[in-house]
Design a protein around this motif. Sequence first.
Motif, PDB file in Angstrom:
ATOM      1  N   ARG A  38      78.297 -39.072  79.087  1.00  0.00           N
ATOM      2  CA  ARG A  38      78.134 -40.404  79.139  1.00  0.00           C
ATOM      3  C   ARG A  38      79.386 -41.802  78.892  1.00  0.00           C
ATOM      4  O   ARG A  38      79.874 -41.946  79.841  1.00  0.00           O
ATOM      5  CB  ARG A  38      76.611 -41.232  79.320  1.00  0.00           C
ATOM      6  CG  ARG A  38      75.589 -40.095  80.109  1.00  0.00           C
ATOM      7  CD  ARG A  38      74.172 -41.033  80.271  1.00  0.00           C
ATOM      8  NE  ARG A  38      74.893 -41.888  82.214  1.00  0.00           N
ATOM      9  CZ  ARG A  38      75.024 -41.205  83.160  1.00  0.00           C
ATOM     10  NH1 ARG A  38      75.048 -40.287  83.172  1.00  0.00           N
ATOM     11  NH2 ARG A  38      74.940 -41.877  83.886  1.00  0.00           N
ATOM     12  N   SER A  39      80.022 -41.093  77.327  1.00  0.00           N
ATOM     13  CA  SER A  39      81.087 -42.019  76.523  1.00  0.00           C
ATOM     14  C   SER A  39      82.188 -41.907  77.336  1.00  0.00           C
ATOM     15  O   SER A  39      83.048 -42.666  77.947  1.00  0.00           O
ATOM     16  CB  SER A  39      80.349 -41.444  75.230  1.00  0.00           C
ATOM     17  OG  SER A  39      79.639 -41.926  74.877  1.00  0.00           O
ATOM     18  N   ALA A  40      82.539 -40.484  77.979  1.00  0.00           N
ATOM     19  CA  ALA A  40      82.962 -40.003  78.060  1.00  0.00           C
ATOM     20  C   ALA A  40      83.707 -39.592  79.661  1.00  0.00           C
ATOM     21  O   ALA A  40      84.786 -40.764  80.476  1.00  0.00           O
ATOM     22  CB  ALA A  40      83.376 -38.457  78.221  1.00  0.00           C
ATOM     23  N   LEU A  41      82.679 -40.415  80.206  1.00  0.00           N
ATOM     24  CA  LEU A  41      82.422 -40.423  82.154  1.00  0.00           C
ATOM     25  C   LEU A  41      82.338 -42.012  82.447  1.00  0.00           C
ATOM     26  O   LEU A  41      83.045 -42.548  82.518  1.00  0.00           O
ATOM     27  CB  LEU A  41      81.849 -39.833  82.857  1.00  0.00           C
ATOM     28  CG  LEU A  41      81.081 -38.758  82.836  1.00  0.00           C
ATOM     29  CD1 LEU A  41      80.214 -38.498  83.416  1.00  0.00           C
ATOM     30  CD2 LEU A  41      82.637 -37.743  83.664  1.00  0.00           C
ATOM     31  N   TYR A  42      82.073 -43.150  81.575  1.00  0.00           N
ATOM     32  CA  TYR A  42      81.461 -44.429  81.494  1.00  0.00           C
ATOM     33  C   TYR A  42      81.341 -44.761  80.479  1.00  0.00           C
ATOM     34  O   TYR A  42      80.625 -44.977  79.492  1.00  0.00           O
ATOM     35  CB  TYR A  42      80.207 -44.696  81.901  1.00  0.00           C
ATOM     36  CG  TYR A  42      79.830 -44.224  83.038  1.00  0.00           C
ATOM     37  CD1 TYR A  42      80.374 -44.261  84.354  1.00  0.00           C
ATOM     38  CD2 TYR A  42      79.216 -43.029  83.481  1.00  0.00           C
ATOM     39  CE1 TYR A  42      80.174 -43.323  85.866  1.00  0.00           C
ATOM     40  CE2 TYR A  42      78.588 -42.270  83.969  1.00  0.00           C
ATOM     41  CZ  TYR A  42      79.368 -42.574  85.457  1.00  0.00           C
ATOM     42  OH  TYR A  42      79.254 -41.521  86.564  1.00  0.00           O
ATOM     43  N   SER A  43      82.925 -45.425  79.825  1.00  0.00           N
ATOM     44  CA  SER A  43      83.272 -46.171  78.003  1.00  0.00           C
ATOM     45  C   SER A  43      82.583 -46.612  77.242  1.00  0.00           C
ATOM     46  O   SER A  43      82.543 -47.664  78.750  1.00  0.00           O
ATOM     47  CB  SER A  43      84.577 -45.268  78.213  1.00  0.00           C
ATOM     48  OG  SER A  43      84.871 -46.777  79.199  1.00  0.00           O
ATOM     49  N   VAL A  65      86.345 -38.847  72.909  1.00  0.00           N
ATOM     50  CA  VAL A  65      84.613 -38.820  72.361  1.00  0.00           C
ATOM     51  C   VAL A  65      84.932 -38.402  71.943  1.00  0.00           C
ATOM     52  O   VAL A  65      84.796 -36.713  72.115  1.00  0.00           O
ATOM     53  CB  VAL A  65      83.773 -39.060  73.359  1.00  0.00           C
ATOM     54  CG1 VAL A  65      82.949 -38.891  72.650  1.00  0.00           C
ATOM     55  CG2 VAL A  65      84.567 -39.850  74.549  1.00  0.00           C
ATOM     56  N   TYR A 124      90.899 -40.879  77.044  1.00  0.00           N
ATOM     57  CA  TYR A 124      89.508 -41.271  76.536  1.00  0.00           C
ATOM     58  C   TYR A 124      89.579 -40.142  75.500  1.00  0.00           C
ATOM     59  O   TYR A 124      88.442 -39.016  75.894  1.00  0.00           O
ATOM     60  CB  TYR A 124      89.317 -42.228  77.013  1.00  0.00           C
ATOM     61  CG  TYR A 124      88.188 -43.126  77.164  1.00  0.00           C
ATOM     62  CD1 TYR A 124      88.388 -44.103  76.760  1.00  0.00           C
ATOM     63  CD2 TYR A 124      86.609 -42.737  76.391  1.00  0.00           C
ATOM     64  CE1 TYR A 124      87.368 -45.370  76.171  1.00  0.00           C
ATOM     65  CE2 TYR A 124      85.913 -43.435  76.182  1.00  0.00           C
ATOM     66  CZ  TYR A 124      86.144 -44.990  75.559  1.00  0.00           C
ATOM     67  OH  TYR A 124      85.669 -46.097  74.991  1.00  0.00           O
ATOM     68  N   GLU A 174      85.535 -43.104  71.087  1.00  0.00           N
ATOM     69  CA  GLU A 174      83.912 -43.340  70.841  1.00  0.00           C
ATOM     70  C   GLU A 174      83.612 -42.251  70.253  1.00  0.00           C
ATOM     71  O   GLU A 174      84.424 -41.542  69.854  1.00  0.00           O
ATOM     72  CB  GLU A 174      83.891 -43.075  72.363  1.00  0.00           C
ATOM     73  CG  GLU A 174      83.330 -43.842  72.195  1.00  0.00           C
ATOM     74  CD  GLU A 174      82.418 -44.510  74.167  1.00  0.00           C
ATOM     75  OE1 GLU A 174      81.097 -44.819  73.986  1.00  0.00           O
ATOM     76  OE2 GLU A 174      83.441 -44.559  74.007  1.00  0.00           O
TER      77      GLU A 174
END
Lengths: 216, 216
Positions: B131-136, A98, A96, A117
């Motif tokens: 936060r995007s890396a942990l909670y996509s 980002v 994933y 993302e």
Amino acid sequence: DHLIICGWNRKVKDIIQQILNENLEQEIVLIANKERDPFPDNDDVHFIKGVMEEEDILKKAGVMKARAAIIVNKEQNDAKTVLTVLNIENLNPNIYTVAEISDSRNKIHLRNANVDEIIVDNAISSQLLVRSALYSGTSKVIEELLSNESGNQLYMLTTKKDDVGQEFLDLFIKYKKKDGLILIGIKRENEIIANPDNEQKVRANDKLVYIAGSKL
Amino acid sequence: DHLIICGWNRKVKDIIQQILNENLEQEIVLIANKERDPFPDNDDVHFIKGVMEEEDILKKAGVMKARAAIIVNKEQNDAKTVLTVLNIENLNPNIYTVAEISDSRNKIHLRNANVDEIIVDNAISSQLLVRSALYSGTSKVIEELLSNESGNQLYMLTTKKDDVGQEFLDLFIKYKKKDGLILIGIKRENEIIANPDNEQKVRANDKLVYIAGSKL
Ligand SMILES: [Ca+2]
Ligand SMILES: [Ca+2]
């Protein structure tokens, strides 16, 4: 299952601190072109000296086994960010990614590289300036939702079996009453449905977006 | 009752577009050191050529009668931002100032200049990367809440007479059921109480922070 941070700028210390604050026992590998390990005393942060866009360095950082990668913006050089994402996604399509860029026109190149993302740093701060000037206090709300130093944050919840098929309003009331958390949306596949209709039914593979003081 | 934008960078076009999107009939005065009016065809945007930190220019922009001012970050020069806020707040202590800086160490100088709201551009994007890396999906949630091009946004509601003294949970259920909006917090004086306790009573001068598709 580690998280790779690619690149170095003055934000990286904050980024690592924020990750550690979550208490997820998340192993971190930092790729930075620095002489010395910037975190010599931290066992959860492993340092790889090198240039983030190079395949060998990415392999050395264990990119094939990593869960996620954060690619930070170095000196507003979006080209290096795009190249790094390309190499990472080539080596491990399941990771994933980002990525942070400065110019929104480069979004298309990141999408072509299969990024997951995108953060356009300029866009967020513009929007926040506007909303804070029109609706005072907005920047404090966003800071509260994003920073995990105190108070509440944004989280995602895998839908529980019992919740599948329920209407959003019913779950909304249940979770605030029982767990003191506020559901604000549904993540369905890669879309975010913010503030769903009251009658919207939650599906098995949805995630619920919520605000709470800690992870449920 | 106009809004002043001080300074010029490539974000200013987006900032002005976002303000116009709100349909508030908000008059805008732009102070920028540019040869020509960057918005010659827009009657709602008035252009003052000059340097934002100069008192004469600020007076010419009607700072004494303005409702709010946005001070954008020019070439990451936080000193100019601080000086501009100082002059603005001296000329009109009632104005609402929102300033953008790059280095969080300069927050203290802005506070001493009586700024109302501070955006540290680096801090937000760091937090969002994490936060995007942990909670996509988190960056998509924040984009939805801040951008007014589509969907839902964050707003503030002046507390209605009938709502004073009510418990947060009751208002939370009422507004979602009746108006399809999600209350996420209370603004009390200059504090934000995100995700208040269910029993927290709303007071007369509180504002309610909410997520909705349009302003109630
Ligand atoms: Ca917080
Ligand atoms: Ca929106």
